[in-house]
Design an enzyme around this catalytic site. Sequence first.
Site, mmCIF file in Angstrom:
data_model
loop_
_atom_site.group_PDB
_atom_site.id
_atom_site.type_symbol
_atom_site.label_atom_id
_atom_site.label_comp_id
_atom_site.label_asym_id
_atom_site.label_seq_id
_atom_site.Cartn_x
_atom_site.Cartn_y
_atom_site.Cartn_z
ATOM 1 N N GLN A 99 39.693 44.949 33.586
ATOM 2 C CA GLN A 99 38.554 45.169 34.538
ATOM 3 C C GLN A 99 37.976 46.495 34.789
ATOM 4 O O GLN A 99 38.139 46.714 36.139
ATOM 5 C CB GLN A 99 37.436 43.687 34.744
ATOM 6 C CG GLN A 99 36.216 43.914 35.014
ATOM 7 C CD GLN A 99 36.251 42.829 36.182
ATOM 8 O OE1 GLN A 99 36.487 42.995 37.259
ATOM 9 N NE2 GLN A 99 35.316 41.674 35.272
ATOM 10 N N TYR A 188 27.298 43.580 41.158
ATOM 11 C CA TYR A 188 27.835 44.880 41.637
ATOM 12 C C TYR A 188 27.029 45.981 40.584
ATOM 13 O O TYR A 188 26.292 45.497 40.039
ATOM 14 C CB TYR A 188 29.117 45.013 40.814
ATOM 15 C CG TYR A 188 30.570 43.868 41.987
ATOM 16 C CD1 TYR A 188 30.324 44.330 43.410
ATOM 17 C CD2 TYR A 188 30.836 42.888 41.639
ATOM 18 C CE1 TYR A 188 30.694 44.270 43.778
ATOM 19 C CE2 TYR A 188 31.695 42.176 42.088
ATOM 20 C CZ TYR A 188 31.774 42.194 43.142
ATOM 21 O OH TYR A 188 31.999 41.710 43.955
ATOM 22 N N ARG A 329 40.891 31.165 40.370
ATOM 23 C CA ARG A 329 41.937 30.038 41.130
ATOM 24 C C ARG A 329 42.670 29.274 40.105
ATOM 25 O O ARG A 329 43.594 28.791 41.291
ATOM 26 C CB ARG A 329 40.500 29.549 41.847
ATOM 27 C CG ARG A 329 39.953 30.769 42.896
ATOM 28 C CD ARG A 329 37.981 29.970 43.103
ATOM 29 N NE ARG A 329 37.855 29.938 42.845
ATOM 30 C CZ ARG A 329 36.243 29.103 42.771
ATOM 31 N NH1 ARG A 329 35.187 28.966 44.070
ATOM 32 N NH2 ARG A 329 35.084 29.823 41.740
#
Length: 378
Positions: A99, A188, A329
């Site tokens: 990414q 972002y 997670r």
Amino acid sequence: MSQLFTPFTLRDLTLKNRTVVAPMCQYTARHGFINDWHFAHLARFGIGGFGLVFVEATAVSPEGRISYADAGLWSDEQIEPYRRIVDFLHSQGAAAGIQLAHAGRKASTPVPFRPNPTDAEKVATAYEDWQPIAPSAIIHSDRMPGFKVPREMTLDDIRRFKQSYIQSVHRAEKAGFDTIEIHAAHGYLLNQFLSPLANKRQDDYGGSLDNRMRLLLELTEDVRAAWPSGKPLFVRISASDNHPEGWSVEDSAVLAGKLKALGVDAIDVSSGGFDGAAFNPKALYQLPLSRQVREQAGIPTAAVGLITTAEEGEAIVASGDADLVALARQALDDPNWPLHAHHTLDKGEKPYADWPLQAGYAVRNKDRSLKERAFSVA
């Protein structure tokens, strides 16, 4: 066989199953260079049976890092450590993705698990501090510590950003990655240009929806031209700001259609990233966003967000809500999640073949002794 463990093809890349490791920042790099921690962190997901493993948000320039401890790919010297990871993932039958990112106004923030480093920790961790850049000179949050007022980007800044991004794309190809994901989510830089919450520009990159999409669409066209035609391209979006004055899932459907027309192969559907958004995270809470983007834009999607069980992953693919199931997670909690999920969904001895040779025979013998999984007593 379960749908979750069927192959999936994008361009010339065929994934062995639909399970994906989403990018997860480790905040452990020095001056952008990854190290043995990153290798061990990512290698275990290849061993664990995932079909596609993404390297964390990787900055295309030093000022694009979320923190001083973020990974980068702005230098040729940074290529080799990634190649080592890619080669190992390939040896385990997993595809490798990266990414590529720029944090914009959310750059130069503290490491989450080291919010107030001591002088000694600053030396040990290669601490750096700088002023972020962004579409507009608006701080991400006044109420949350660690954020700075950014400098508004000039047109030259935008040009340099695109140039640095394409240079990182070429480095990713040299490292052997199978796919790139453009990071346009989570508040972002690219997400900041998209959202009216952060973009107050008065030029061609601000104002209307078309103008706010302009940078991402220009960059996508450049990336697609620079990236090999046989390799797929992902884009990660925050499908909704979940804010009355922000970006909406309807905007995302429009954007996804335009990205598809530019040669994007899949949309990684997340959400949020701006201060003041009111989310209530719970199991599968982002799945409706994936479903809507997939249906309206007619493009494959990856679903992500508190997906934890094999049954949930299977239902997502079988129902057509998404084509891929991405874990973060939950993958940290169980790096062998695909191996375990395959046993849950597909009874019998076939799932043992997914285990690495060095471990599969021993796990099978353990299960046989304890009469578990394929050897359980009805």
